[in-house]
Structure formats: structure tokens, C-alpha cells
Design a protein around this motif. Structure first.
Motif, mmCIF file in Angstrom:
data_model
loop_
_atom_site.group_PDB
_atom_site.id
_atom_site.type_symbol
_atom_site.label_atom_id
_atom_site.label_comp_id
_atom_site.label_asym_id
_atom_site.label_seq_id
_atom_site.Cartn_x
_atom_site.Cartn_y
_atom_site.Cartn_z
ATOM 1 N N SER A 3 26.936 32.492 5.901
ATOM 2 C CA SER A 3 28.246 33.125 6.125
ATOM 3 C C SER A 3 29.354 32.377 5.388
ATOM 4 O O SER A 3 30.535 32.585 5.662
ATOM 5 N N ALA A 44 44.289 35.516 13.370
ATOM 6 C CA ALA A 44 43.075 34.933 13.946
ATOM 7 C C ALA A 44 42.541 33.803 13.070
ATOM 8 O O ALA A 44 42.189 32.732 13.561
ATOM 9 N N ARG A 45 42.529 34.045 11.758
ATOM 10 C CA ARG A 45 42.016 33.031 10.843
ATOM 11 C C ARG A 45 42.879 31.760 10.889
ATOM 12 O O ARG A 45 42.389 30.648 10.731
ATOM 13 N N MET A 79 30.651 28.989 15.899
ATOM 14 C CA MET A 79 31.130 28.488 17.188
ATOM 15 C C MET A 79 30.091 28.741 18.289
ATOM 16 O O MET A 79 29.782 27.852 19.074
ATOM 17 N N ASP A 80 29.536 29.947 18.294
ATOM 18 C CA ASP A 80 28.521 30.266 19.305
ATOM 19 C C ASP A 80 27.305 29.358 19.173
ATOM 20 O O ASP A 80 26.789 28.833 20.158
ATOM 21 N N LEU A 81 26.861 29.173 17.933
ATOM 22 C CA LEU A 81 25.677 28.339 17.713
ATOM 23 C C LEU A 81 25.967 26.879 18.075
ATOM 24 O O LEU A 81 25.106 26.199 18.638
ATOM 25 N N GLN A 106 44.128 30.582 13.446
ATOM 26 C CA GLN A 106 43.827 29.877 14.693
ATOM 27 C C GLN A 106 42.447 29.227 14.685
ATOM 28 O O GLN A 106 42.200 28.267 15.386
ATOM 29 N N LEU A 107 41.538 29.811 13.938
ATOM 30 C CA LEU A 107 40.152 29.350 13.975
ATOM 31 C C LEU A 107 39.663 29.069 12.560
ATOM 32 O O LEU A 107 39.703 29.942 11.701
ATOM 33 N N ILE A 133 36.587 28.111 11.602
ATOM 34 C CA ILE A 133 35.160 28.342 11.330
ATOM 35 C C ILE A 133 34.784 29.768 11.719
ATOM 36 O O ILE A 133 35.555 30.462 12.367
ATOM 37 N N GLN A 134 33.602 30.176 11.334
ATOM 38 C CA GLN A 134 33.124 31.501 11.705
ATOM 39 C C GLN A 134 32.786 31.518 13.198
ATOM 40 O O GLN A 134 32.319 30.528 13.760
ATOM 41 N N ILE A 135 33.006 32.650 13.802
ATOM 42 C CA ILE A 135 32.790 32.758 15.242
ATOM 43 C C ILE A 135 31.311 32.558 15.611
ATOM 44 O O ILE A 135 30.995 31.980 16.643
ATOM 45 N N GLU A 136 30.414 32.996 14.736
ATOM 46 C CA GLU A 136 28.980 32.787 15.023
ATOM 47 C C GLU A 136 28.636 31.294 14.984
ATOM 48 O O GLU A 136 27.786 30.833 15.741
#
Ligand SMILES: [Fe+2]
Ligand SMILES: [Fe+2]
Lengths: 105, 173
Positions: free
Chosen positions: B120, B5-6, B16-18, B8-9, B11-14
Motif C-alpha cells: 500500500s 483525514a490525511r 494501523m489495524d495490523l 491527521q493520520l 499511515i494507512q489505516i490497514e
């Protein structure tokens, strides 16, 4: 390898093909990472309060399509809440989230 | 945990949401400025309309900047839904006052994401937002200057026309 599991569901990852497998009851859904993100988006953006209204969620369950409508799943409110918990847990375990509570907006 | 997963992404998932929330906010700003341009056109403030047409474009660029950042980092950007755009203003001063209110909200929202990213240890997102933090200082400052000018000029008699003409100064090429 198991990433996370909860009462009704679990998420595994297979390093050999870089796929994730979401197990929901009898169903196992293979997901690429971006599809996992899409499932997360779909589940976390469900407005929880609305699940308890008859119109949006008759007979206590909800039908959801996942992965560009390849999969059709039927989940009870309890299973949706459980899946939500699984997804939150999974991203913490994968080191991509440090929040216990989602900041999802 | 083998970190597929890391890989692939980035940044932190939060974050991304923000940032998806911020995409929505920039889209909303773009639409709000378009409504202001429309009001200005209809009320004879043609230079101000030009100013807001340009702001509309800029806000969309901000949105796309974040959108592309999410793509580059392996995230999942969401095309925003925009609703609740106000088209009613009592005066040209009212228009710029609500523009300032908007910009202040955007500044606060960006600072909030910086704070969360910092907490984070998401340095990638924090650094990405540096540009936005400084951009907001400029945007707030521009509109504050315009409001000062409106205050000094006054809205009586030819004041309105003088205000509109003065806006030219803030439409940089
Ligand atoms: Fe902006
Ligand atoms: Fe702005």
C-alpha cells in the motif's frame, strides 16, 4: 463535503472546523478525526456472526454507544452492515486505505 | 478530496489495524514469557527464570514501541486483551521450544505487516518495522543457540543444572 454515502448513512467533512458528520437516519453525529477512528474501531470489531444470534442482538437490532458514550444509537443488523460498508468506503476515499476489503483483525 | 483525514493520520489505516494486532501479539508474548518464568521458578531453573523475566520486560517494550508509534502517527492504539496463556510444560526443553515457536510466529507476523505496508506504499510503517525485523533475527537466534546447548548438554543427571547455569550467558546486561 460528502466523503461517502451508502443506503442508510453518509459521512461528510467540514474543512472549516475539521469535523466529520456521520448521518445515521435522522441523527447527525459530529466527530473529530480521532472519534471517527473510534467509531470505525467499534463497528469493525463487532463480530458479524454474533449479530445473528438472539442473545447478542435480540429483536434484530443492536444498541451502541459512540464517542465516549455521548451518543446512543439503535441500529438494525442491516444498518450495521451498511455503516460498516460506509466506513470502509470512507477511508478509501480519504486516501488512507487502498483495500476494498478490510484487513481488520 | 480535501485531505483533513490525511493531515491527521500519517499511515494507512490497514497498517494501523495490523499494528494493533501486533501490539496484542507482543502483549501475549510478554505474558507467555511470564508464565515460563513462573514454571522455571517452580521447577528449580532459577537462571532460566531470570532470562524469562527479562524477556517479559523486552516484549512489553516492543509493545510500547508500537503503541507510541501509533500515537505519533495520529492513529488509535488499542490496549490489548490477553488470554489463553499456557502454564504447562513437560521440561525445560519444552519451555524453550515453545519460546522459539512464539518468536517464529512473531517474525512471520511482522514480515506480513511489512509486505502489506509495502503493497500500500506505506513507507512510514515499512521503515518503522525495520528495527523489528532485525530484532526478531536476534531473538530467534538466541533461543536456537540455547536449544543447541540443551541438546549438547543432555537432560540426564546433572545436565539440568548445567543447562540452567549456562543460561546466564544469554542474559545480557
Ligand atoms: Fe517482541
Ligand atoms: Fe520476542
Amino acid at each position: 463535503m460528502l466523503v461517502a454515502n451508502t443506503k442508510y448513512c453518509s459521512l461528510r467533512q467540514d474543512a472549516s472546523n475539521r469535523f466529520f458528520y456521520l448521518h445515521l437516519g435522522h441523527k447527525s453525529i459530529p466527530l473529530r478525526f480521532c472519534e471517527l477512528l473510534a467509531v470505525r474501531e467499534k463497528i469493525l470489531s463487532l463480530e458479524m456472526a454474533s449479530l445473528f444470534y438472539e442473545e447478542s442482538c435480540p429483536h434484530d437490532f443492536k444498541i451502541l454507544t459512540l464517542c465516549n458514550q455521548q451518543h446512543l444509537v439503535l441500529l438494525t443488523i442491516e444498518e450495521i452492515l451498511d455503516l460498516r460498508e460506509l466506513l470502509l468506503q470512507a477511508f478509501v476515499r480519504m486516501g488512507l486505505s487502498c483495500a476494498r476489503e478490510s484487513v481488520y483483525i | 478530496m480535501n485531505d483533513i483525514a490525511r493531515q491527521q493520520l500519517s499511515i494507512q489505516i490497514e497498517s494501523m489495524d495490523l499494528l494493533n494486532g501486533q501490539i496484542k501479539m507482543e502483549a501475549h508474548a510478554s505474558a507467555a514469557y511470564l508464565a515460563m518464568a513462573s514454571w522455571c521458578e517452580q521447577n528449580g531453573f532459577f537462571t532460566s527464570a531470570k532470562f524469562f523475566f527479562k524477556q517479559t520486560e523486552e516484549e512489553r517494550e516492543h509493545m510500547m514501541k508500537i503503541f507510541n508509534f501509533l500515537i505519533d502517527t495520529g492513529g488509535s492504539p488499542i490496549s490489548p486483551e490477553v488470554s489463553g496463556i499456557n502454564h504447562e510444560f513437560s521440561s525445560i526443553k519444552d519451555v524453550f521450544e515453545s519460546a522459539l515457536q512464539h518468536e517464529v510466529k512473531v517474525s512471520e507476523s511482522i514480515k506480513n505487516i511489512v509486505k502489506k505496508a509495502r503493497a500500500s506504499m506505506d513507507i512510514t510503517t515499512e521503515r518503522f518495522l525495520d528495527w523489528f525485523v532485525l530484532e526478531q533475527v536476534e531473538e530467534e537466534n538466541t533461543i536456537r543457540d540455547i536449544l543447541d546447548m540443551i541438546e549438547l548438554t543432555g537432560m540426564e543427571g546433572v545436565g539440568k543444572q548445567m543447562i540452567d547455569n549456562s543460561i546466564e550467558k544469554w542474559i545480557e546486561e
